[in-house]
Scaffold this motif. Sequence first.
Motif, PDB file in Angstrom:
ATOM      1  N   PRO A 101      21.770  41.235  35.569  1.00 26.71           N
ATOM      2  CA  PRO A 101      20.851  40.375  36.327  1.00 26.71           C
ATOM      3  C   PRO A 101      20.991  40.625  37.823  1.00 26.71           C
ATOM      4  CG  PRO A 101      22.047  39.113  34.673  1.00 26.71           C
ATOM      5  CD  PRO A 101      22.679  40.464  34.717  1.00 26.71           C
ATOM      6  N   THR A 102      19.880  40.603  38.517  1.00 22.95           N
ATOM      7  CA  THR A 102      19.898  40.894  39.961  1.00 22.95           C
ATOM      8  C   THR A 102      19.544  39.676  40.804  1.00 22.95           C
ATOM      9  OG1 THR A 102      17.602  41.652  39.807  1.00 22.95           O
ATOM     10  CG2 THR A 102      19.333  43.322  39.618  1.00 22.95           C
ATOM     11  N   TYR A 108      28.386  39.534  36.531  1.00 19.60           N
ATOM     12  CA  TYR A 108      27.992  39.900  35.169  1.00 19.60           C
ATOM     13  C   TYR A 108      29.091  40.772  34.596  1.00 19.60           C
ATOM     14  CZ  TYR A 108      25.111  41.952  31.406  1.00 19.60           C
ATOM     15  OH  TYR A 108      24.609  42.363  30.197  1.00 19.60           O
TER      16      TYR A 108
END
Length: 217
Positions: A101-102, A108
Motif C-alpha cells: 500500500p502506498t 507493510y
Amino acid sequence: MEEKKKDLLRRLTIISIPFVFVAIPSIVIIVGMLSPHAAEPRDAAAAAQSPAQNHSVSMLSTMTGGQMILSCRAAFAGNWEYFHYFILDPYKPQRAYFQPPTVGGESYAILCKWGYMGNFLQDVVVFNSSAAYARRCRVEEGGCHYLFQDGHMFLVTGKQPTKAAPEQRREKALVGDLVLRECTHVLAVFPTMCRYKRHDHQYVGNIIGRWRWWFNY
C-alpha cells in the motif's frame, strides 16, 4: 491377584499399540488436511504478475530432506491478510508478486510460518517496507530472493551484470539460521530422543510446535 494385574497390563499394552502407531498419526493427518494452510492451491497462474504488482519475493530450497513449506500473510494497518503459500521441492524456485500500500504511510510486512521435516518457525519476515532492503524487492531491481541452504536462510538481491549494464551486481546476505533437530528412532521410523542441532546465528523466527503451526497464524 498379582498375575491378574500383570495380565491386564499386558492386554492394555497390546491394545494401546495400534492407538499410538495408527490412530494418533491418522488424527494428525486428518487435522492437517482440514487446516486452512494445507488447502491453498499451488497454481503457477495464481502467482503471475499483474501490471499493478511491482514487488516480488521468491523462494528456493537446496535442502534435500523433503518439502519445505512457508505459509505467509501480509500485515499492515493493524490487520493481516493471506499472502501466499509456498511449497518448495528442492531446487524448484517459486515467486510471488505484490504491491505494498502506498497511502497513509503505514508499514507493510510479509511474515511466514516455516515448516521443514517436523521443524517449525513462526514470524519469519520476508518483506518489511521499513527495512533498508525493501526497495531492492522491486521487480525492476530484480526482486528479493530467499535461499534456504545448509540450515541457513539467505537474502539475495540485485541483478547479474550484463554487457549492457556491467555495474549491476548480486548480493547475498545471511538472514539467520533455521531450526533443525536430530532424532534417534525406534524401528528406524518413530522418533524418540530429539535435540536441536547446534547453530551459530539467531533463528530467523520463533520456534513453535506442530499444533501451533496448524491452528495459529
